[in-house]
Write an enzyme that holds these catalytic residues in place. Structure first.
Site, short mmCIF file in Angstrom:
data_model
loop_
_atom_site.label_atom_id
_atom_site.label_comp_id
_atom_site.label_asym_id
_atom_site.label_seq_id
_atom_site.Cartn_x
_atom_site.Cartn_y
_atom_site.Cartn_z
N ILE A 94 43.48 47.80 49.52
CA ILE A 94 43.68 48.11 50.94
C ILE A 94 44.52 49.39 51.03
CG2 ILE A 94 44.74 47.28 53.09
CD1 ILE A 94 42.26 45.66 52.35
N HIS A 110 44.51 35.09 44.95
CA HIS A 110 44.19 35.61 43.62
C HIS A 110 44.20 34.46 42.62
CE1 HIS A 110 43.81 38.63 40.52
NE2 HIS A 110 44.73 37.99 39.83
C1 GAR Z 1 38.27 34.15 44.19
O1 GAR Z 1 38.50 33.47 42.98
C2 GAR Z 1 39.45 35.02 44.54
O2 GAR Z 1 40.67 34.47 44.18
C3 GAR Z 1 39.15 36.26 43.73
O3 GAR Z 1 37.77 36.45 43.92
C4 GAR Z 1 37.14 35.16 44.04
C5 GAR Z 1 36.21 35.18 45.22
O4 GAR Z 1 35.46 34.00 45.29
N1 GAR Z 1 39.94 37.38 44.16
C6 GAR Z 1 40.46 38.28 43.34
O5 GAR Z 1 40.27 38.28 42.14
C7 GAR Z 1 41.34 39.33 44.00
N2 GAR Z 1 41.92 40.18 43.04
P1 GAR Z 1 34.65 33.62 46.60
O6 GAR Z 1 33.84 34.87 46.97
O7 GAR Z 1 33.77 32.49 46.19
O8 GAR Z 1 35.63 33.25 47.67
#
Ligand code: GAR
Length: 188
Positions: A94, A110
């Protein structure tokens, strides 16, 4: 009053779906006004359509700068009266433009116990490192990558030799932790 929120996602959108289902069950006093994605073909777009929630999809390559596309996002958010931005697998940093338009009003989830394993593939990073316990963090967003004041954390035991099972545990915990944390945040 239900908080007006926007969910930003780049992928599957399972966290988006968990939040929307908690809203529909009456557990979270919020309304998702818009789903923002930088990946027009991401599965989250289909999920949003299933709930008849509008989406704004953009491609960063069509803009000359982050400031430029973030200004366009802000226009969309303001049009819908959005108060909070909820990042749910939005794999882009962001920028100052969005941060100053929504100060302390952007949260992220995260899949690790931050500050360990920020960035991409946090679950893979944790497994490669050989940790026995990993987890999930919800935090306010600042200009860093998965930094910013921590709101909540929960731990998960790594399933030895089974990454898929570990991922499943983490995602289930994410869905629960995110909705509970947002609930507390919106009530405070
Ligand atoms: C989730 O595990 C979230 O924590 C991660 O992406 C995935 C999205 O899953 N985010 C990160 O790694 C941020 N750095 P989703 O699309 O099924 O919600």
């Amino acid at each position: 009053m239900a908080k007006k929120i926007a969910v930003f996602a780049s992928g599957s959108g399972s966290n988006f779906q968990a939040i929307q289902e908690a809203i529909l069950r009456g557990e979270l006093n919020a309304q998702i006004e818009l789903v923002v994605t930088d990946k027009p073909n991401a599965f989250v777009v289909e999920r949003a359509q299933n709930f008849q929630i509008p989406t704004f999809a953009f491609q960063a390559k069509n803009y000359d700068s982050k400031d430029h596309y973030e200004r366009e996002i802000i226009n969309q958010l303001q049009e819908k009266g959005v108060e909070w931005i909820v990042l749910a697998g939005y794999m882009r940093l962001i920028g100052q433009t969005l941060l100053s338009a929504f100060p302390m009003r952007i949260v992220n989830i995260h899949p690790s116990l931050l500050p360990a394993f920020p960035g991409k593939d946090a679950i893979g990073q944790a497994i490669d490192h050989g940790v026995k316990i990993t987890g999930v963090t919800v935090h306010f967003v600042d200009e860093g990558m998965d930094t910013g004041p921590i709101l909540s954390q929960a731990a998960v035991e790594v399933v030895e030799g089974d990454q898929e099972a570990t991922e499943k545990r983490i995602h289930e915990l994410e869905h629960e932790l995110y909705t509970n944390t947002l609930k507390k945040l919106f009530e405070s």
